[in-house]
Design an enzyme around this catalytic site. Structure first.
Site, PDB file in Angstrom:
ATOM      1  N   ASP A  27      78.748  34.937 119.133  1.00 61.91           N
ATOM      2  CA  ASP A  27      77.314  34.931 119.633  1.00 61.91           C
ATOM      3  C   ASP A  27      76.743  33.309 119.328  1.00 61.91           C
ATOM      4  O   ASP A  27      75.541  33.106 118.745  1.00 61.91           O
ATOM      5  CB  ASP A  27      76.332  35.929 118.994  1.00 61.91           C
ATOM      6  CG  ASP A  27      76.654  37.247 119.323  1.00 61.91           C
ATOM      7  OD1 ASP A  27      77.540  37.295 120.212  1.00 61.91           O
ATOM      8  OD2 ASP A  27      76.205  38.434 118.687  1.00 61.91           O
ATOM      9  N   LYS A 100      79.400  41.405 124.960  1.00 64.35           N
ATOM     10  CA  LYS A 100      79.017  42.724 124.119  1.00 64.35           C
ATOM     11  C   LYS A 100      77.493  43.230 124.375  1.00 64.35           C
ATOM     12  O   LYS A 100      76.819  42.160 124.600  1.00 64.35           O
ATOM     13  CB  LYS A 100      79.414  42.833 122.880  1.00 64.35           C
ATOM     14  CG  LYS A 100      78.717  41.809 121.906  1.00 64.35           C
ATOM     15  CD  LYS A 100      79.074  41.829 120.454  1.00 64.35           C
ATOM     16  CE  LYS A 100      78.342  40.771 119.632  1.00 64.35           C
ATOM     17  NZ  LYS A 100      76.956  40.895 119.511  1.00 64.35           N
ATOM     18  N   CYS A 133      75.597  40.450 113.484  1.00 62.01           N
ATOM     19  CA  CYS A 133      76.912  40.505 114.570  1.00 62.01           C
ATOM     20  C   CYS A 133      78.123  40.241 113.712  1.00 62.01           C
ATOM     21  O   CYS A 133      79.165  40.593 113.828  1.00 62.01           O
ATOM     22  CB  CYS A 133      76.887  39.918 115.764  1.00 62.01           C
ATOM     23  SG  CYS A 133      75.349  40.845 116.648  1.00 62.01           S
TER      24      CYS A 133
END
Length: 196
Positions: A27, A100, A133
């Site tokens: 990310d 995701k 995450c």
């Protein structure tokens, strides 16, 4: 200082070499660089992630990029600027991008299939956010039998409201990394601590 569960379980305290690992960048998206979701120390973390990525590319190590989406118009709109991967660490060539929708990069994605195809068991993790995450993916990896290493300097987070007031980003960063290093991952301070 108390013993970690890793030590008590006899798990490795040192990271695997980069050459024997797959690099996973989690990310590294524009939404974390400005505005509501800007993370404390994000540019320094991106600089470290870029160094790590360059080392992996130079060594021919597999690289997998993770990109979070919450759909069109969201802070994580991967079709828009906010959800795009930061140019500094953007994929090149045939480096895959796994999209995701959950904090754990293994949930409802093909990440594990990709790692199995590569024969990877050692993972080097960097990216955002440390408490969310990165934490969820490292734990997910450990639970699936992988050996994750988290590069602390290539991660970042933000202050959060807590039950007794605001938890500063630095405190949350330190606590998140300590929780991971208790069992789920080897946590190294910086890129230089990951052996070639």
């Amino acid at each position: 200082m108390s013993e970690t569960l890793r030590n008590l379980a006899g798990l490795p305290a040192q990271p695997a070499s980069l050459a024997d690992s797959t690099l996973i960048l989690i990310d590294c998206q524009n939404t974390y660089t400005t505005g509501t979701m800007e993370l404390e120390g994000v540019q320094a973390a991106l600089d470290e992630a870029a160094v790590l990525l360059d080392r992996a590319r130079t060594a021919g190590v597999p690289v997998i990029h993770i990109q979070h989406t919450d759909g069109p118009g969201s802070l994580y709109d991967i079709e828009g600027e906010s959800g795009a991967i930061v140019a500094q660490v953007a994929p090149r060539g045939d480096e895959p991008v796994v999209v995701k929708s959950y904090p754990n990069s293994f949930v409802e994605t093909d990440l594990e299939q990709r790692l199995k195809a590569l024969g990877s068991t050692n993972l080097v993790l960097a990216g955002f956010m440390t408490h969310m995450c990165v934490n969820s993916t490292a734990r997910g990896a450990f639970n699936l039998g992988y050996a994750p290493t988290v590069v602390a300097s290539a991660t970042a987070t933000r202050a959060l409201p807590g039950v007794e007031g605001t938890v500063p980003a630095a405190a949350l960063q330190a606590a998140s990394l300590a929780a991971l290093s208790d069992l789920f991952a080897v946590v190294v301070p910086g890129v230089a601590a990951v052996p070639d």
